[in-house]
Design an enzyme around this catalytic site. Structure first.
Site: not given
Ligand code: GLT
Ligand code: MN
Ligand code: MN
Length: 395
Positions: A189, A225, A263, A265
């Site tokens: 990732e 991601e 970041d 999320d």
């Molecule tokens: C963390 C990160 C994510 C990752 C996870 C896996 S941990 O939250 O921001 O993008 O996928 O280690």
């Molecule tokens: Mn992730």
């Molecule tokens: Mn993330």
């Protein structure tokens, strides 16, 4: 949110392969400027919460999401027992596991790429143990996110050596995977920055370039991601497409993110409807069958009830977009425009498919009138507006 009835086509089922992380739904609302805003849940409580959301296929974890780094053997055994019971009762699986190689101060300057050989060895050792833990719960995908692999200043590390160290660690762990018969697929990732100023392997393409240089390239793929390429202002869908085309899309992290921000999320589909639609279209059209992991956090304002809405909303948005994709693929107007735009020419395509001296000669002799070609119409405005109408529900 509307009542969830059986006739609601947007209610998810485990067949959708939606997954969440212990660290995502379990996030207590902490951020760099403030502490938790909701109570911390145990791993078992998180599983029951997902059970309450309904239709969830799996829950994923880092070693230390499940077992705190300083837990005693007795504590670890109890946590595992409770967690297993919750999984059994909710029928939720553990499809993916990973290692926390970023929270503990020991990783302050990286794990596999640390300048300290003892830290590098500890990172590999910690991963070996975490692989064992994941396998114990049936995980088949192993994610590597290099949270601390990077620098703030390139005075501190040679980036070429960092690549070599990372490769060496992965080669070792691939062999360990074979030796222990875990049967994992590794998924890398990428992320451009945060928590490091600059992270190595900053985009999915960086890993796609690394994989063929590994000892076991077939074992390795990527876990792109949504938020990560988006943070850098890049087109996420294009990165996923390249991974798909290479047969390397082993896993995907879905969430959302404003360009150029921290970041975030955010919940999948909460910001960029159009990009979310085209991502869903890509995965649907190419029949991606892997897990769809929501790597996102509920807003800091949410309580437990709202966290459940966040989980439901993530899945619901994907299902709604799937419906829109179906509509797009059946829409006569859209399809006829696409046909008009994609102008084939069997004779020329045959010529350029493969080089041969004869084809090269024929191509050089072909009559291709650039002025005439440039005049052909491309009704992209019309097409794009139809997409807007469709996403907004007026088509
Ligand atoms: C963390 C990160 C994510 C990752 C996870 C896996 S941990 O939250 O921001 O993008 O996928 O280690
Ligand atoms: Mn992730
Ligand atoms: Mn993330």
């Amino acid at each position: 949110m509307a009542k969830r009835t059986k006739s609601d086509p947007y209610v998810p089922t485990p067949a959708d392969r939606f997954t969440f992380g212990l660290w995502t739904v379990g996030n207590p609302g902490r951020d760099p400027f403030g502490g938790p805003t909701r109570p911390t849940m145990t791993p078992a409580e998180i599983v029951y919460t997902l059970g309450e959301a309904g239709g969830v296929y799996g829950v994923n974890f880092h070693d230390n999401d499940l077992i705190p780094i300083d837990a005693t053997d007795a504590e670890a055994a109890q946590i595992k027992k409770d967690f297993r019971k919750a999984l059994r009762e909710t029928k939720i699986k553990v499809p993916m596991a990973t290692t926390n190689l970023f929270s503990d101060p020991v990783f302050k300057d990286g794990a596999f790429t640390s300048n300290d050989a003892e830290v590098r060895a500890y990172a590999i050792q910690k991963t070996m143990n975490a692989m064992e833990l994941g396998a114990d719960f049936g995980a088949k995908t192993y994610v590597f996110w290099g949270g601390r692999e990077g620098t703030e200043s390139d005075a501190t590390k040679d980036p070429t050596i960092a690549v070599k160290r990372f490769r060496e660690a992965i080669n070792f762990l691939c062999k360990y995977n074979i030796d222990r018969k875990f049967g994992y697929k590794f998924a890398f990732e990428a992320k451009p920055n945060e928590p490091r100023g600059h992270m190595y392997f900053s985009v999915t393409g960086s890993y796609l370039a690394l994989i063929p240089t590994l000892d076991h390239p077939d074992m390795c793929g990527v876990n792109p991601e949504f938020a990560h390429e988006s943070m850098a202002g890049l087109n996420f869908v294009h990165h996923v497409a390249q991974a798909l085309e290479a047969g390397k899309l082993f896993h995907i992290d879905l969430n959302d993110q404003e360009f150029g921000r921290y970041d975030q999320d955010f919940r999948f589909g909460s910001v960029s409807y159009k990009a979310a639609f085209f991502l869903c279209k890509l995965l649907t059209d190419y029949k991606y069958k892997g897990p769809k992991h929501f790597d996102s956090h509920a807003y800091r304002q949410s309580d437990r009830k709202d966290v459940i809405e966040f989980a439901r909303g993530s899945m619901r948005s994907w299902k709604i977009l799937e419906g829109k994709v179906e509509k797009f693929n059946k829409d006569r107007k859209i399809q006829s425009l696409l046909k008009k735009i994609n102008r084939g020419n069997a004779k020329l395509e045959n010529l350029t498919k493969k080089f041969s001296k004869a084809n090269a000669k024929a191509l050089l002799e072909a009559n291709l009138d650039r002025v005439k070609l440039a005049k052909k119409s491309l009704p992209y405005e019309e097409l794009d507006q139809l997409v807007f109408d469709l996403i907004m529900g007026v088509r």
